[in-house]
Design a protein around this motif. Structure first.
Motif, PDB file in Angstrom:
ATOM      1  N   HIS A 184      42.459  34.851  39.903  1.00  0.00           N
ATOM      2  CA  HIS A 184      43.292  35.563  38.939  1.00  0.00           C
ATOM      3  C   HIS A 184      43.770  36.855  39.594  1.00  0.00           C
ATOM      4  CE1 HIS A 184      42.288  33.164  35.276  1.00  0.00           C
ATOM      5  NE2 HIS A 184      41.277  32.825  36.057  1.00  0.00           N
ATOM      6  N   ILE A 185      45.071  37.019  39.646  1.00  0.00           N
ATOM      7  CA  ILE A 185      45.688  38.225  40.194  1.00  0.00           C
ATOM      8  C   ILE A 185      46.566  38.817  39.104  1.00  0.00           C
ATOM      9  CG2 ILE A 185      47.213  39.174  41.957  1.00  0.00           C
ATOM     10  CD1 ILE A 185      46.523  36.698  43.687  1.00  0.00           C
ATOM     11  N   LYS A 186      46.253  40.045  38.717  1.00  0.00           N
ATOM     12  CA  LYS A 186      47.008  40.683  37.632  1.00  0.00           C
ATOM     13  C   LYS A 186      47.439  42.081  38.076  1.00  0.00           C
ATOM     14  CE  LYS A 186      46.827  41.669  32.678  1.00  0.00           C
ATOM     15  NZ  LYS A 186      48.005  40.884  32.353  1.00  0.00           N
ATOM     16  N   MET A 187      48.724  42.317  37.987  1.00  0.00           N
ATOM     17  CA  MET A 187      49.259  43.645  38.268  1.00  0.00           C
ATOM     18  C   MET A 187      49.129  44.489  37.006  1.00  0.00           C
ATOM     19  SD  MET A 187      53.060  44.686  39.615  1.00  0.00           S
ATOM     20  CE  MET A 187      53.853  45.070  38.068  1.00  0.00           C
ATOM     21  N   LEU A 188      48.295  45.517  37.067  1.00  0.00           N
ATOM     22  CA  LEU A 188      48.115  46.399  35.923  1.00  0.00           C
ATOM     23  C   LEU A 188      49.141  47.515  35.919  1.00  0.00           C
ATOM     24  CD1 LEU A 188      44.218  46.643  36.016  1.00  0.00           C
ATOM     25  CD2 LEU A 188      45.634  45.093  34.649  1.00  0.00           C
ATOM     26  N   ASN A 189      49.607  47.887  37.121  1.00  0.00           N
ATOM     27  CA  ASN A 189      50.626  48.916  37.242  1.00  0.00           C
ATOM     28  C   ASN A 189      51.245  48.804  38.628  1.00  0.00           C
ATOM     29  OD1 ASN A 189      51.893  51.190  35.878  1.00  0.00           O
ATOM     30  ND2 ASN A 189      51.073  52.435  37.549  1.00  0.00           N
ATOM     31  N   GLY A 190      52.484  49.247  38.756  1.00  0.00           N
ATOM     32  CA  GLY A 190      53.088  49.257  40.077  1.00  0.00           C
ATOM     33  C   GLY A 190      54.594  49.241  40.042  1.00  0.00           C
ATOM     34  N   GLU A 191      55.191  49.897  41.026  1.00  0.00           N
ATOM     35  CA  GLU A 191      56.639  49.932  41.176  1.00  0.00           C
ATOM     36  C   GLU A 191      57.057  49.507  42.580  1.00  0.00           C
ATOM     37  OE1 GLU A 191      58.029  53.806  40.138  1.00  0.00           O
ATOM     38  OE2 GLU A 191      57.163  53.738  38.116  1.00  0.00           O
ATOM     39  N   ASN A 192      56.355  50.002  43.583  1.00  0.00           N
ATOM     40  CA  ASN A 192      56.713  49.741  44.966  1.00  0.00           C
ATOM     41  C   ASN A 192      56.185  48.379  45.397  1.00  0.00           C
ATOM     42  OD1 ASN A 192      55.958  49.822  47.977  1.00  0.00           O
ATOM     43  ND2 ASN A 192      57.416  51.511  47.781  1.00  0.00           N
ATOM     44  N   GLY A 193      57.094  47.476  45.784  1.00  0.00           N
ATOM     45  CA  GLY A 193      56.703  46.116  46.142  1.00  0.00           C
ATOM     46  C   GLY A 193      55.727  46.045  47.293  1.00  0.00           C
ATOM     47  N   HIS A 194      55.926  46.878  48.313  1.00  0.00           N
ATOM     48  CA  HIS A 194      55.012  46.910  49.459  1.00  0.00           C
ATOM     49  C   HIS A 194      53.598  47.266  48.999  1.00  0.00           C
ATOM     50  CE1 HIS A 194      54.327  47.895  53.923  1.00  0.00           C
ATOM     51  NE2 HIS A 194      53.183  48.154  53.314  1.00  0.00           N
ATOM     52  N   HIS A 195      53.480  48.306  48.188  1.00  0.00           N
ATOM     53  CA  HIS A 195      52.168  48.729  47.698  1.00  0.00           C
ATOM     54  C   HIS A 195      51.498  47.631  46.873  1.00  0.00           C
ATOM     55  CE1 HIS A 195      53.594  53.205  47.875  1.00  0.00           C
ATOM     56  NE2 HIS A 195      53.346  52.708  49.074  1.00  0.00           N
ATOM     57  N   ILE A 196      52.264  46.979  46.031  1.00  0.00           N
ATOM     58  CA  ILE A 196      51.707  45.937  45.159  1.00  0.00           C
ATOM     59  C   ILE A 196      51.143  44.785  45.981  1.00  0.00           C
ATOM     60  CG2 ILE A 196      52.297  44.176  43.431  1.00  0.00           C
ATOM     61  CD1 ILE A 196      54.441  46.286  42.412  1.00  0.00           C
ATOM     62  N   ILE A 197      51.940  44.271  46.916  1.00  0.00           N
ATOM     63  CA  ILE A 197      51.482  43.133  47.721  1.00  0.00           C
ATOM     64  C   ILE A 197      50.309  43.514  48.609  1.00  0.00           C
ATOM     65  CG2 ILE A 197      52.140  41.491  49.535  1.00  0.00           C
ATOM     66  CD1 ILE A 197      53.320  40.851  46.773  1.00  0.00           C
ATOM     67  N   GLU A 198      50.398  44.656  49.275  1.00  0.00           N
ATOM     68  CA  GLU A 198      49.284  45.081  50.131  1.00  0.00           C
ATOM     69  C   GLU A 198      48.009  45.259  49.316  1.00  0.00           C
ATOM     70  OE1 GLU A 198      48.070  48.501  53.409  1.00  0.00           O
ATOM     71  OE2 GLU A 198      50.128  48.429  52.640  1.00  0.00           O
ATOM     72  N   ASN A 199      48.146  45.798  48.130  1.00  0.00           N
ATOM     73  CA  ASN A 199      46.993  46.015  47.265  1.00  0.00           C
ATOM     74  C   ASN A 199      46.361  44.688  46.830  1.00  0.00           C
ATOM     75  OD1 ASN A 199      45.172  47.633  45.953  1.00  0.00           O
ATOM     76  ND2 ASN A 199      46.569  48.298  44.360  1.00  0.00           N
ATOM     77  N   ILE A 200      47.180  43.665  46.628  1.00  0.00           N
ATOM     78  CA  ILE A 200      46.639  42.337  46.296  1.00  0.00           C
ATOM     79  C   ILE A 200      45.775  41.816  47.441  1.00  0.00           C
ATOM     80  CG2 ILE A 200      47.232  39.906  45.916  1.00  0.00           C
ATOM     81  CD1 ILE A 200      49.723  40.931  44.376  1.00  0.00           C
ATOM     82  N   PHE A 201      46.253  41.945  48.669  1.00  0.00           N
ATOM     83  CA  PHE A 201      45.471  41.476  49.820  1.00  0.00           C
ATOM     84  C   PHE A 201      44.165  42.258  49.957  1.00  0.00           C
ATOM     85  CE2 PHE A 201      49.357  39.316  50.951  1.00  0.00           C
ATOM     86  CZ  PHE A 201      48.927  38.208  51.665  1.00  0.00           C
ATOM     87  N   LYS A 202      44.202  43.552  49.704  1.00  0.00           N
ATOM     88  CA  LYS A 202      42.977  44.363  49.743  1.00  0.00           C
ATOM     89  C   LYS A 202      41.982  43.887  48.681  1.00  0.00           C
ATOM     90  CE  LYS A 202      44.863  48.810  51.325  1.00  0.00           C
ATOM     91  NZ  LYS A 202      45.105  50.214  50.940  1.00  0.00           N
ATOM     92  N   ALA A 203      42.476  43.766  47.449  1.00  0.00           N
ATOM     93  CA  ALA A 203      41.600  43.389  46.336  1.00  0.00           C
ATOM     94  C   ALA A 203      41.049  41.979  46.514  1.00  0.00           C
ATOM     95  CB  ALA A 203      42.363  43.499  45.015  1.00  0.00           C
ATOM     96  N   LEU A 204      41.858  41.070  47.054  1.00  0.00           N
ATOM     97  CA  LEU A 204      41.391  39.714  47.319  1.00  0.00           C
ATOM     98  C   LEU A 204      40.258  39.731  48.337  1.00  0.00           C
ATOM     99  CD1 LEU A 204      41.591  36.630  47.119  1.00  0.00           C
ATOM    100  CD2 LEU A 204      43.450  36.738  48.811  1.00  0.00           C
ATOM    101  N   ALA A 205      40.421  40.490  49.411  1.00  0.00           N
ATOM    102  CA  ALA A 205      39.393  40.563  50.449  1.00  0.00           C
ATOM    103  C   ALA A 205      38.096  41.158  49.910  1.00  0.00           C
ATOM    104  CB  ALA A 205      39.904  41.378  51.626  1.00  0.00           C
ATOM    105  N   VAL A 206      38.195  42.242  49.157  1.00  0.00           N
ATOM    106  CA  VAL A 206      37.003  42.886  48.591  1.00  0.00           C
ATOM    107  C   VAL A 206      36.282  41.931  47.638  1.00  0.00           C
ATOM    108  CG1 VAL A 206      36.235  44.745  47.049  1.00  0.00           C
ATOM    109  CG2 VAL A 206      37.834  45.242  48.912  1.00  0.00           C
ATOM    110  N   SER A 207      37.034  41.206  46.835  1.00  0.00           N
ATOM    111  CA  SER A 207      36.441  40.255  45.882  1.00  0.00           C
ATOM    112  C   SER A 207      35.775  39.087  46.606  1.00  0.00           C
ATOM    113  CB  SER A 207      37.510  39.754  44.910  1.00  0.00           C
ATOM    114  OG  SER A 207      38.041  40.819  44.167  1.00  0.00           O
ATOM    115  N   LEU A 208      36.407  38.585  47.655  1.00  0.00           N
ATOM    116  CA  LEU A 208      35.794  37.508  48.451  1.00  0.00           C
ATOM    117  C   LEU A 208      34.504  37.984  49.107  1.00  0.00           C
ATOM    118  CD1 LEU A 208      38.757  35.703  50.253  1.00  0.00           C
ATOM    119  CD2 LEU A 208      37.035  34.634  48.782  1.00  0.00           C
ATOM    120  N   LYS A 209      34.521  39.197  49.620  1.00  0.00           N
ATOM    121  CA  LYS A 209      33.316  39.746  50.263  1.00  0.00           C
ATOM    122  C   LYS A 209      32.157  39.774  49.268  1.00  0.00           C
ATOM    123  CE  LYS A 209      31.875  43.516  53.233  1.00  0.00           C
ATOM    124  NZ  LYS A 209      32.251  44.738  53.934  1.00  0.00           N
ATOM    125  N   GLN A 210      32.450  40.166  48.029  1.00  0.00           N
ATOM    126  CA  GLN A 210      31.416  40.165  46.977  1.00  0.00           C
ATOM    127  C   GLN A 210      30.904  38.744  46.727  1.00  0.00           C
ATOM    128  OE1 GLN A 210      33.032  41.687  43.332  1.00  0.00           O
ATOM    129  NE2 GLN A 210      33.521  43.686  44.199  1.00  0.00           N
TER     130      GLN A 210
END
Length: 193
Positions: free
Chosen positions: A150-176
């Motif tokens: 499940h990937i949910k954008m809670l806030n965001g305007e800049n496309g680069h920031h949004i996509i990069e943040n998804i990859f960060k959050a995915l990696a952190v969640s997988l590590k857990q």
């Protein structure tokens, strides 16, 4: 064994990925698409693994096949990791801030594939990639990893920031989710059944 390697060659792409989960972050990433290089490097950094990828494809057509096939192979490696040691925490989640973007990622390494991608990027492209391609990428990744994502954008305007943040959050969640557990975390006694 915590080192996984897959090579996949078709008439459209040639992909080679190696991930060593026992080694700390180091990355060699060559995909012919600068923004994907950046995203995969971010993914490797936040998952804190040794990551090698060399990927070429029919970019004379567009970037669709190369991005899709990278996601397929990456998902297959995650699935191999799940099947190697099923005594894992199984679940992972994070809410990750990055400047204007706030992303929620929650996942279950259940062996069952499902993607909920609730992301609305205003710009049509990020890094010369159509933003709709990222949903396709995460779908192929999820299907091949055989996981709930499940990937949910809670806030965001800049496309680069949004996509990069998804990859960060995915990696952190997988590590857990890959943290060792005393037993298989399922009332069935198995994952993916």
């Amino acid at each position: 064994m915590n080192r996984f390697e897959i090579k996949r060659k078709t008439l459209e792409t040639d992909i080679h990925i190696v991930i060593d989960f026992d080694k700390k972050y180091e990355a060699t990433i060559i995909t012919e698409i600068g923004f994907i290089n950046h995203m995969l490097n971010t993914f490797a950094k936040y998952l804190d693994v040794s990551f090698y990828i060399k990927a070429t494809g029919d970019l004379n057509i567009d970037n669709h096949h190369l991005i899709e096939d990278i996601a397929i192979v990456l998902g297959q490696i995650i699935n191999k990791k799940i099947n190697e040691d099923k005594n894992i925490k199984r679940f992972g989640n994070t809410i990750m801030p990055m400047d204007d973007s706030l992303i929620l990622v929650a996942l279950d390494l259940s062996g069952r594939s499902f993607l909920n991608y609730d992301v609305n990027i205003v710009s049509n492209t990020v890094g010369n990639i159509e933003t709709e391609m990222f949903k396709e990428m995460f779908l192929k990744f999820t299907n091949n990893a055989k996981m709930n994502l499940h990937i949910k954008m809670l806030n965001g305007e800049n496309g680069h920031h949004i996509i990069e943040n998804i990859f960060k959050a995915l990696a952190v969640s997988l590590k857990q989710a890959f943290i060792k557990n005393d037993s298989i975390l399922s009332t069935k006694g198995s994952l993916g059944e």
